[in-house]
Design an enzyme around this catalytic site. Sequence first.
Site, mmCIF file in Angstrom:
data_model
loop_
_atom_site.group_PDB
_atom_site.id
_atom_site.type_symbol
_atom_site.label_atom_id
_atom_site.label_comp_id
_atom_site.label_asym_id
_atom_site.label_seq_id
_atom_site.Cartn_x
_atom_site.Cartn_y
_atom_site.Cartn_z
ATOM 1 N N ARG A 55 44.455 -25.832 -0.942
ATOM 2 C CA ARG A 55 44.659 -26.936 -1.880
ATOM 3 C C ARG A 55 44.826 -28.266 -1.144
ATOM 4 O O ARG A 55 45.241 -28.299 0.012
ATOM 5 C CB ARG A 55 45.825 -26.666 -2.810
ATOM 6 C CG ARG A 55 47.130 -26.425 -2.122
ATOM 7 C CD ARG A 55 48.177 -26.009 -3.124
ATOM 8 N NE ARG A 55 49.214 -25.204 -2.518
ATOM 9 C CZ ARG A 55 49.986 -24.374 -3.201
ATOM 10 N NH1 ARG A 55 49.837 -24.241 -4.495
ATOM 11 N NH2 ARG A 55 50.915 -23.686 -2.584
ATOM 12 N N GLU A 66 49.835 -31.720 -5.400
ATOM 13 C CA GLU A 66 48.664 -30.955 -4.952
ATOM 14 C C GLU A 66 47.596 -30.849 -6.035
ATOM 15 O O GLU A 66 47.910 -30.803 -7.227
ATOM 16 C CB GLU A 66 49.111 -29.525 -4.595
ATOM 17 C CG GLU A 66 50.080 -29.478 -3.458
ATOM 18 C CD GLU A 66 50.825 -28.142 -3.347
ATOM 19 O OE1 GLU A 66 51.175 -27.790 -2.221
ATOM 20 O OE2 GLU A 66 51.047 -27.484 -4.373
ATOM 21 N N LYS A 79 44.003 -27.555 -10.996
ATOM 22 C CA LYS A 79 45.376 -27.779 -11.464
ATOM 23 C C LYS A 79 45.971 -28.914 -10.653
ATOM 24 O O LYS A 79 45.735 -29.010 -9.444
ATOM 25 C CB LYS A 79 46.210 -26.507 -11.282
ATOM 26 C CG LYS A 79 47.676 -26.700 -11.688
ATOM 27 C CD LYS A 79 48.417 -25.373 -11.789
ATOM 28 C CE LYS A 79 48.981 -24.942 -10.472
ATOM 29 N NZ LYS A 79 49.858 -23.759 -10.611
ATOM 30 N N THR A 94 61.486 -28.930 -10.708
ATOM 31 C CA THR A 94 60.965 -28.889 -9.336
ATOM 32 C C THR A 94 59.431 -28.847 -9.368
ATOM 33 O O THR A 94 58.759 -29.511 -8.579
ATOM 34 C CB THR A 94 61.499 -27.635 -8.610
ATOM 35 O OG1 THR A 94 62.925 -27.725 -8.565
ATOM 36 C CG2 THR A 94 60.950 -27.513 -7.198
ATOM 37 N N GLN A 150 61.713 -20.381 -12.365
ATOM 38 C CA GLN A 150 60.757 -19.257 -12.332
ATOM 39 C C GLN A 150 61.431 -17.901 -12.603
ATOM 40 O O GLN A 150 60.744 -16.914 -12.903
ATOM 41 C CB GLN A 150 60.073 -19.161 -10.949
ATOM 42 C CG GLN A 150 59.504 -20.449 -10.396
ATOM 43 C CD GLN A 150 58.421 -21.061 -11.263
ATOM 44 O OE1 GLN A 150 57.565 -20.353 -11.789
ATOM 45 N NE2 GLN A 150 58.477 -22.373 -11.453
ATOM 46 N N GLY A 235 59.102 -18.733 -2.706
ATOM 47 C CA GLY A 235 59.573 -20.117 -2.516
ATOM 48 C C GLY A 235 59.027 -20.815 -1.277
ATOM 49 O O GLY A 235 58.987 -22.039 -1.227
ATOM 50 N N GLY A 236 58.598 -20.062 -0.262
ATOM 51 C CA GLY A 236 58.011 -20.700 0.931
ATOM 52 C C GLY A 236 56.559 -20.975 0.645
ATOM 53 O O GLY A 236 55.722 -20.085 0.737
ATOM 54 N N ASP A 237 56.246 -22.204 0.240
ATOM 55 C CA ASP A 237 54.882 -22.470 -0.227
ATOM 56 C C ASP A 237 54.396 -23.844 0.187
ATOM 57 O O ASP A 237 53.571 -24.460 -0.481
ATOM 58 C CB ASP A 237 54.800 -22.300 -1.757
ATOM 59 C CG ASP A 237 55.723 -23.252 -2.499
ATOM 60 O OD1 ASP A 237 56.527 -23.948 -1.853
ATOM 61 O OD2 ASP A 237 55.636 -23.317 -3.738
HETATM 62 P P1 NAD Z 1 64.136 -24.432 -9.156
HETATM 63 O O1 NAD Z 1 64.481 -25.679 -8.418
HETATM 64 O O2 NAD Z 1 64.184 -24.438 -10.640
HETATM 65 O O3 NAD Z 1 65.065 -23.231 -8.663
HETATM 66 C C1 NAD Z 1 65.350 -22.966 -7.323
HETATM 67 C C2 NAD Z 1 66.711 -22.270 -7.249
HETATM 68 O O4 NAD Z 1 66.937 -21.874 -5.878
HETATM 69 C C3 NAD Z 1 67.878 -23.168 -7.648
HETATM 70 O O5 NAD Z 1 68.627 -22.554 -8.694
HETATM 71 C C4 NAD Z 1 68.703 -23.291 -6.350
HETATM 72 O O6 NAD Z 1 70.095 -23.389 -6.579
HETATM 73 C C5 NAD Z 1 68.317 -22.003 -5.633
HETATM 74 N N1 NAD Z 1 68.531 -22.012 -4.190
HETATM 75 C C6 NAD Z 1 68.261 -23.003 -3.285
HETATM 76 N N2 NAD Z 1 68.595 -22.605 -2.040
HETATM 77 C C7 NAD Z 1 69.088 -21.340 -2.161
HETATM 78 C C8 NAD Z 1 69.591 -20.391 -1.223
HETATM 79 N N3 NAD Z 1 69.665 -20.676 0.060
HETATM 80 N N4 NAD Z 1 69.989 -19.162 -1.685
HETATM 81 C C9 NAD Z 1 69.935 -18.864 -3.004
HETATM 82 N N5 NAD Z 1 69.470 -19.731 -3.941
HETATM 83 C C10 NAD Z 1 69.040 -20.947 -3.527
HETATM 84 O O7 NAD Z 1 62.674 -24.022 -8.644
HETATM 85 P P2 NAD Z 1 61.616 -23.016 -9.313
HETATM 86 O O8 NAD Z 1 60.702 -23.739 -10.231
HETATM 87 O O9 NAD Z 1 62.330 -21.807 -9.796
HETATM 88 O O10 NAD Z 1 60.761 -22.664 -8.030
HETATM 89 C C11 NAD Z 1 61.334 -21.902 -6.985
HETATM 90 C C12 NAD Z 1 60.437 -21.957 -5.774
HETATM 91 O O11 NAD Z 1 59.205 -21.286 -6.034
HETATM 92 C C13 NAD Z 1 60.067 -23.374 -5.344
HETATM 93 O O12 NAD Z 1 60.189 -23.462 -3.948
HETATM 94 C C14 NAD Z 1 58.623 -23.531 -5.783
HETATM 95 O O13 NAD Z 1 57.922 -24.440 -4.973
HETATM 96 C C15 NAD Z 1 58.122 -22.112 -5.611
HETATM 97 N N6 NAD Z 1 56.973 -21.762 -6.439
HETATM 98 C C16 NAD Z 1 56.021 -20.986 -5.868
HETATM 99 C C17 NAD Z 1 54.942 -20.571 -6.625
HETATM 100 C C18 NAD Z 1 53.924 -19.652 -6.009
HETATM 101 O O14 NAD Z 1 52.874 -19.432 -6.581
HETATM 102 N N7 NAD Z 1 54.205 -19.067 -4.869
HETATM 103 C C19 NAD Z 1 54.795 -20.980 -7.952
HETATM 104 C C20 NAD Z 1 55.814 -21.743 -8.527
HETATM 105 C C21 NAD Z 1 56.912 -22.131 -7.760
#
Ligand code: NAD
Length: 350
Positions: A55, A66, A79, A94, A150, A235-237
């Site tokens: 992307r 992105e 997207k 987020t 998520q 979350g690592g993305d």
């Molecule tokens: P969000 O901000 O709504 O939620 C993230 C949560 O993680 C928060 O509640 C926060 O308190 C918690 N958190 C932060 N650090 C932490 C830790 N060390 N230990 C435990 N909890 C912790 O975000 P979201 O929309 O739920 O997205 C979560 C992650 O997923 C983001 O990094 C996002 O970029 C990624 N994501 C990836 C994809 C994919 O296809 N791989 C798709 C969507 C989102």
Amino acid sequence: MTAPAPSEKALVPFVSVENMMRLVHHIGLETLLCELTDVIEADFRRWALFDKTPRVASHSREGVIELMPTSDGEIYSFKYVNGHPKNMAHGLQTVTAFGLLAEVSTGYPVLLTEMTLLTALRTAATSAMAARHLAPEGSTTMAMIGNGAQAEFQAIAMKAVLGITTVRLFDIDRRASEKTKRNLEGRGLDVVICDNAQAAIEGAQIITTCTADKQYATILTDNMVGAGVHINAIGGDCPGKTELHPDILRRASTFVEYPPQTRIEGEIQQMEPDYPVTELWQVVNGEATGRSGQTQITLFDSVGFAIEDFSALRFVRERIRGTKLFQEIDLIADPDDPRDLFGMLQRSLD
Ligand code: NAD
């Protein structure tokens, strides 16, 4: 959809957030997640057909914006999506997104839709699809670390597609876990809030990490991860944003969407450039082995790939047919005489 006749106005179906929510309720969340998992899997099976590119990312100190394009030769999609971990503290999401499908033959858009909800749905469906191939058979318990936007979608997809019965939650902010527990009430899952990540993964066959922090975080360390589990690292993305200690990757068999993108954005950005990975589509296709033993640690290093969005958009286009769950919007200037764009502007004064 065929190209519009010259005199027809080329209106584009638009699915608003409101209508996306209605569509989810109309189909039923679990049914939708099962159907979407199958649609994504069907597109993974024809992976070779698609245009693929990492992307296009525009990074800033606060996050990333992105564009994610792909095409199967007949339909094109993209997207727009952001990732801003600090947004939440300001009452903002987020991740937000919208997306578009277009016909390759004319270039005309055939669908414009919100994709914030749709991204949560497709990410959950993709996790479930990966777990279907990689998680230990008969998995019943999932640890969900990071209980943000998520989280519920992830848990419900694992229940609907794999039949898990228990979710063990951990978030550094307990209010997030309480919110997730509340939202999952009455959905046929035992939900347990845990005090730390170590406690959350106790007895879990599937461990999903879904935290947001723009740094190399260590949500899981090597000593926490027992033999035989499946890790779904979401979350690592993004460059500089990971969740797992590299020693876990040294023990795990790692599965990815599109290696050129995952090597930049995924957990494997921490590893040598020749760190071995298996492409998930090959497992889905039967060309590569998924889980090969009871003690193997499988890792789906999920970053989110354009083909999953393509599948989700295709699904929405199909499922809104014959419903009132969209508006038709005047997005494309389409004069009766294609060469008289100026005349159309002029006549609009009359
Ligand atoms: P969000 O901000 O709504 O939620 C993230 C949560 O993680 C928060 O509640 C926060 O308190 C918690 N958190 C932060 N650090 C932490 C830790 N060390 N230990 C435990 N909890 C912790 O975000 P979201 O929309 O739920 O997205 C979560 C992650 O997923 C983001 O990094 C996002 O970029 C990624 N994501 C990836 C994809 C994919 O296809 N791989 C798709 C969507 C989102």
